[in-house]
Design a protein around this motif. Structure first.
Motif, PDB file in Angstrom:
ATOM      1  N   ALA A 176       9.860  -3.071  -1.340  1.00 36.36           N
ATOM      2  CA  ALA A 176       8.563  -3.704  -1.054  1.00 36.36           C
ATOM      3  C   ALA A 176       7.584  -3.328  -2.159  1.00 36.36           C
ATOM      4  O   ALA A 176       6.741  -4.135  -2.559  1.00 36.36           O
ATOM      5  CB  ALA A 176       8.052  -3.243   0.301  1.00 36.36           C
ATOM      6  N   GLY A 222       8.399   1.724  14.468  1.00 35.07           N
ATOM      7  CA  GLY A 222       9.673   2.435  14.510  1.00 35.07           C
ATOM      8  C   GLY A 222       9.606   3.711  15.336  1.00 35.07           C
ATOM      9  O   GLY A 222      10.630   4.195  15.808  1.00 35.07           O
ATOM     10  N   GLU A 239      13.974   1.033  -5.405  1.00 34.32           N
ATOM     11  CA  GLU A 239      13.524   0.903  -6.812  1.00 34.32           C
ATOM     12  C   GLU A 239      13.739   2.156  -7.653  1.00 34.32           C
ATOM     13  O   GLU A 239      13.713   2.065  -8.889  1.00 34.32           O
ATOM     14  CB  GLU A 239      12.034   0.497  -6.864  1.00 34.32           C
ATOM     15  CG  GLU A 239      11.005   1.610  -6.614  1.00 34.32           C
ATOM     16  CD  GLU A 239      10.790   1.931  -5.142  1.00 34.32           C
ATOM     17  OE1 GLU A 239      11.234   1.148  -4.279  1.00 34.32           O
ATOM     18  OE2 GLU A 239      10.177   2.978  -4.846  1.00 34.32           O
ATOM     19  N   THR A 253       1.058   4.187  10.085  1.00 34.70           N
ATOM     20  CA  THR A 253       2.114   3.847  11.042  1.00 34.70           C
ATOM     21  C   THR A 253       1.706   2.644  11.899  1.00 34.70           C
ATOM     22  O   THR A 253       0.538   2.502  12.258  1.00 34.70           O
ATOM     23  CB  THR A 253       2.462   5.071  11.926  1.00 34.70           C
ATOM     24  OG1 THR A 253       3.573   4.733  12.724  1.00 34.70           O
ATOM     25  CG2 THR A 253       1.326   5.466  12.858  1.00 34.70           C
ATOM     26  N   THR A 254       2.684   1.788  12.180  1.00 33.36           N
ATOM     27  CA  THR A 254       2.419   0.617  13.033  1.00 33.36           C
ATOM     28  C   THR A 254       2.202   1.094  14.471  1.00 33.36           C
ATOM     29  O   THR A 254       3.011   1.856  15.005  1.00 33.36           O
ATOM     30  CB  THR A 254       3.611  -0.365  12.966  1.00 33.36           C
ATOM     31  OG1 THR A 254       3.876  -0.649  11.599  1.00 33.36           O
ATOM     32  CG2 THR A 254       3.328  -1.655  13.712  1.00 33.36           C
ATOM     33  N   SER A 302       0.856  -1.184   0.000  1.00 37.43           N
ATOM     34  CA  SER A 302       0.000   0.000   0.000  1.00 37.43           C
ATOM     35  C   SER A 302       0.890   1.232   0.000  1.00 37.43           C
ATOM     36  O   SER A 302       1.830   1.316   0.793  1.00 37.43           O
ATOM     37  CB  SER A 302      -0.886  -0.014   1.251  1.00 37.43           C
ATOM     38  OG  SER A 302      -1.402   1.286   1.450  1.00 37.43           O
ATOM     39  N   TYR A 307       0.728   5.750   4.018  1.00 38.41           N
ATOM     40  CA  TYR A 307       1.495   5.478   5.233  1.00 38.41           C
ATOM     41  C   TYR A 307       0.566   5.301   6.423  1.00 38.41           C
ATOM     42  O   TYR A 307      -0.068   6.243   6.870  1.00 38.41           O
ATOM     43  CB  TYR A 307       2.508   6.613   5.476  1.00 38.41           C
ATOM     44  CG  TYR A 307       3.307   6.469   6.761  1.00 38.41           C
ATOM     45  CD1 TYR A 307       3.715   5.222   7.225  1.00 38.41           C
ATOM     46  CD2 TYR A 307       3.669   7.584   7.501  1.00 38.41           C
ATOM     47  CE1 TYR A 307       4.442   5.086   8.386  1.00 38.41           C
ATOM     48  CE2 TYR A 307       4.410   7.463   8.670  1.00 38.41           C
ATOM     49  CZ  TYR A 307       4.783   6.207   9.110  1.00 38.41           C
ATOM     50  OH  TYR A 307       5.502   6.077  10.261  1.00 38.41           O
TER      51      TYR A 307
END
Ligand SMILES: Nc1nc2c(ncn2[C@@H]2O[C@H](COP(=O)(O)OP(=O)(O)OP(=O)(O)O)[C@@H](O)[C@H]2O)c(=O)[nH]1
Ligand SMILES: [Mg+2]
Length: 175
Positions: A126, A41, A98, A14-15, A9, A12
């Motif tokens: 990713a 993070g 990339e 965030t975790t 995806s 963003y």
């Protein structure tokens, strides 16, 4: 997400604390069920994430090749891992590789640093699914090898005995 679900995806999200994923892989003919704990993070989650180091077999430290600050922070992460893990397989990963136009951390600099730290380096994307599978397979193979070596050491304790320094015989004193 790329490794566990083969998805990506661009937005963003965030975790929060930790995410958890499972994937089974076959390495050298052996089925290995990986439990992947993706820790946040952000600094504000540090107290939660630091509790997830215990009993970990492998750690993947990811920086962003388009963000030099994330590369500078690697030293701090390595220190934190050293404080919380006894012996753990580590790899360093430069993600977002990339697009050469957006790159700000050169491969040669990252390689020099990873060699100094004794950690293997991978560059991944990713987004474009570059090198992600290879990197996870390499970590899994490292973890398996370490486990097999530890097992062999337990089954053949004489190997350990050989390296043990000889005890000096007790000195007999005359009365
Ligand atoms: N161009 C590009 N963008 C990526 C790639 N991987 C992740 N991103 C984007 O980078 C942003 C952050 O990615 P995350 O994977 O959520 O970052 P994170 O390190 O988990 O962040 P925290 O959960 O806050 O610790 C998102 O917008 C992703 O879409 C990649 O390989 N290439
Ligand atoms: Mg995250």
């Amino acid at each position: 997400m790329r490794f566990a679900d083969n998805t990506f995806s661009g937005s963003y999200i965030t975790t929060i604390g930790v995410d958890f994923k499972i994937r089974t892989v076959v390495i050298n003919g052996e089925r290995v069920k990986l439990q992947i704990w993706d820790t946040a993070g952000q600094e504000r989650f540090r107290t939660i994430t630091s509790t997830y180091y215990r009993n970990t077999h492998g750690v993947i430290i990811v920086y962003d090749v388009t963000n030099p600050e994330s590369f500078v922070n690697i030293k701090r992460w390595l220190h934190e891992i050293g404080q919380n893990c006894d012996s753990v397989c580590k790899v360093l990963v430069g993600n977002k590789c990339e697009d050469p136009a957006r790159r700000q951390v050169e491969t040669a600099d990252a390689r020099r640093f990873s060699e100094q730290m004794g950690v293997r380096l991978f560059e991944t994307s990713a987004k474009e699914n570059l090198n992600v599978e290879e990197m996870f397979n390499a970590v899994t193979a490292m973890v398996l090898r370490t486990k097999q070596e530890n097992l062999a050491r337990l089954q053949h304790p004489e190997v350990v005995k050989i390296n043990r320094p000889k005890k000096k015989p007790p000195v007999k004193k005359c009365c």
